[in-house]
Design a protein around this motif. Structure first.
Motif: not given
Length: 470
Positions: A143-163
């Motif tokens: 899926k497409p996502m603006p680069l700045l948004k890609a550095t934020e939303d997937p990062t947040e989701a990944m962090l919650y997955s790790l926690w």
């Protein structure tokens, strides 16, 4: 014209109507009867289990006996009268013979039903066996996502997955962009991501911000991510590393962004997210701040040049540039990529439990160290992971992070090569590819043709003819 009496016409009508229920019952019975099995008798034993095979052999013996009874009965039933044999004796033999024929035929009909049931089972087993080799189509969509948004939303989701997986320490290695065949750390983008991680981490205090220098070390021939106090960190905590990969080309309308989470105890990939992003003004600003290639030693700096090439200063300047207003031109949008593999003989499905024995590496046949090469590697690995195959996850890390010594050599963890060969002109990763698996068994190379891979835009990309036909 012949005129029938009314009584006769009425009688014929009643008789015809009385036949209708009988005819309907006969047609219903015929419709309910299972179709006669078509599998040749000689093929049936190949597709029966042990108990069914014993039953099949017994039926064959009983059928032979039934045929023998019918043959003997026919001989008795056909006896001719003789002046030397009493008529009553011949009549008794004929009667006995007819009884043997009737009994044999009845037994044969019963045995045929039993035999047909096993033939049907064998045919079903054959179909299940054949289905293992039927072509299967698997795919993923990026899926497409603006680069700045890609550095934020997937990062947040990944962090919650790790926690949620009880990871207690999060380390960040940075964002690395492919440039001129090398991965270079984009300081401004890395700073943006670090700020986002710090914000999301809040008062959890899982982020180890002070650990920022990572190298690749050799342990028993295998690559290991090394950093200060690694042994203590791994022994006392459950740590994970975040690192992002950006595949970008000035001439392309889009780039590809991937975020990895690596378990620092096992070295295994925990999770990965991939997006396309548009090549627009904001993306260009974000990517404009790279240092020297990750695995290439930068030239020595002089006192005069050092201030201009200081990473912190570059990152700060870049952040200011990012926050400047952009022009009023309509923003470009990145395509959504569709990756489809037509597995001609269901290779991956037939691997079954044996798939755990194999680790796949990707070999791209074509121009290496460019957008097409790295895109093919990234997308094929994502596709294989989605299909449940194990892949070599360290390739990008060894390209992005500096080895602790130039003499270090690594043994690949892959024992099978997933070879991808373009069969059409490739335009920034999009096109048609042939895929095959190659393994080396006892010094001999074994190749298995897998099928056709298609990479295109999700709303208008080309689909391989095999997929269209399926």
């Amino acid at each position: 014209m012949l005129l029938l009496p009314k009584v006769l016409v009425y009688s014929l009508l009643v008789f015809s109507l009385s036949l209708l229920p009988l005819q309907a019952a006969k047609e219903k019975k015929s419709a309910n009867e299972p179709p006669a099995p078509t599998m040749p008798l000689e093929l049936v034993p190949r597709f029966l289990d042990h108990s069914e095979m014993r039953e099949w052999k017994q039926i064959e013996r009983d059928i032979q006996l039934a045929h023998a009874d019918i043959e003997t009965g026919q001989w008795l039933a056909d006896k001719q009268y003789s002046p030397f044999v009493e008529k009553s004796k011949t009549d008794a033999d004929r009667k006995k013979g007819q009884a043997m024929i009737d009994s044999g035929k009845a037994k044969l009909a019963e045995l045929t039903v039993q035999q047909n049931a096993l033939r049907t089972k064998a045919a079903e087993s054959y179909q299940q066996y054949q289905s293992k080799f039927d072509a299967k189509s698997i795919g993923i969509e990026i899926k497409p996502m603006p680069l700045l948004k890609a550095t934020e939303d997937p990062t947040e989701a990944m962090l919650y997955s790790l926690w949620n997986e009880r990871y207690t320490k999060i380390l960040f290695a940075g964002a690395y962009v492919l440039e001129n065949g090398y991965y270079m750390k984009a300081n401004g983008l890395s700073e943006q991501m670090l700020n986002a991680i710090t914000k999301y981490d809040g008062n959890r205090y899982t982020l180890e911000e002070e650990v920022s220098d990572f190298t690749i070390e050799n342990e028993n021939g295998q690559p290991v991510i090394d950093f200060t106090d690694r042994v203590t960190m791994v022994s006392k905590f459950k740590p994970a590393l975040l690192i992002s990969e950006i595949i970008y080309d000035d001439e392309s309308e889009y780039g590809i962004y991937a975020l990895y989470a690596i378990d620092l105890k096992t070295g295994k990939l925990i999770d990965q997210t991939i997006h396309t992003f548009p090549n627009n003004e904001l993306s260009q600003k974000l990517l404009a701040m790279s240092t020297a290639p990750a695995n290439v030693t930068a030239p020595a700096e002089t006192a005069e040049t050092a201030p201009d090439t200081d990473p912190a200063a570059t990152a700060s300047k870049a952040t200011e540039e990012i926050n400047k207003p952009t022009d009023t031109k309509p923003a470009k949008e990145a395509p959504s990529l569709s990756i489809t593999l037509v597995d001609d003989s269901n290779f991956m499905g037939r691997l079954g439990a044996a798939r755990d024995k194999y680790t796949f590496g990707v070999a791209y046949i074509g121009q290496i160290d460019g957008f097409d090469h790295r895109t093919a590697v990234l997308l094929n690995k994502a596709l294989m992971r989605n299909a449940g195959l194990k892949v070599d996850d360290y390739e990008f890390l060894t390209l992005a992070l500096n080895p602790s010594s130039e003499e270090i050599e690594f043994e690949t963890t892959a024992n099978v090569v997933w070879r991808v060969s373009p069969t059409s002109p490739i335009k920034f990763g999009q096109g048609q590819y042939n895929v095959e698996a190659i393994s080396n068994q006892s010094g001999e190379e074994a190749t298995v043709e897998i099928g056709t891979l298609s990479v295109g835009t999700a709303n208008g990309g080309s689909i391989p003819p095999q997929a269209a036909n399926k």
